[in-house]
Motif scaffolding. Structure first.
Motif: not given
Length: 191
Positions: A54-83
């Motif tokens: 929901a927060i990521g839907r705000y145009r000025n917050k999407v980058q904060d969300v991507l950074t917070a979940v380490n979206a571009g990192v294989n061992h980051g929060i998002l990819m680890a949770l997805t694996r």
């Protein structure tokens, strides 16, 4: 969940003046709830995913969300949770709740629709994980297959390197096998 509802029901300017002004570190704190070693139960993680989505839907917050979940990192929060979630889905003994899986896949789909977010998750290894989901043959997990196919379709057509990654992960063969299994199952039900 209150944060998710608030973010969906208030415009960005209101959210910034009444929420993010007083809680500037809200996004990283919510993302911390998704870390595998945090000991948060699945319901809490489901709520955290809903809030980040929901927060990521705000145009000025999407980058904060991507950074917070380490979206571009294989061992980051998002990819680890997805694996971890893919492993749980593939395990017939697992009792992972459907709302959690659907929420995570919806969140990843949202990230993949954002131009920089999509490149991040594709580079971090999303495509092979999607192929692994397609391979799952457990009937009670079919809901994950349909969401995964939608996400895979968006990723393959949206990012040039995704198709090569799909082919390298035996995606074409896996998809053909999945279609054959569905066709056999469908023909068996008709008779």
């Amino acid at each position: 969940l209150a944060t998710a509802i608030f973010s969906h029901t208030h415009v960005e300017s209101t959210a910034f003046s009444s929420l993010f002004l007083y809680e500037p570190d809200l996004v990283p704190h919510i993302a911390e709830l998704l870390q595998l070693d945090a000991g948060i139960d699945v319901q809490g993680q489901t709520a955290a995913i809903a809030a980040l989505d929901a927060i990521g839907r705000y145009r000025n917050k999407v980058q904060d969300v991507l950074t917070a979940v380490n979206a571009g990192v294989n061992h980051g929060i998002l990819m680890a949770l997805t694996r971890k979630t893919v492993g749980e889905i593939a395990n017939s003994e697992s009792n992972i709740p459907q709302p959690f899986v659907e929420g995570l896949l919806s969140f990843v789909t949202f990230i993949a629709t954002h131009s920089s977010g999509g490149n991040m998750v594709v580079s971090a290894g999303l495509v092979p994980l999607l192929v692994q989901i397609i391979e799952i043959r457990i009937p009670s997990r079919l809901y994950a297959i349909s969401k995964t196919m939608q996400l895979l379709d968006n990723v393959l057509y949206g990012y040039t390197n995704a198709f090569q990654l799909f082919c390298n992960a035996r995606g074409v063969e896996t998809l053909v096998e999945r279609i054959e299994v569905c066709d056999i199952h469908w023909n068996w039900k008709k008779t």
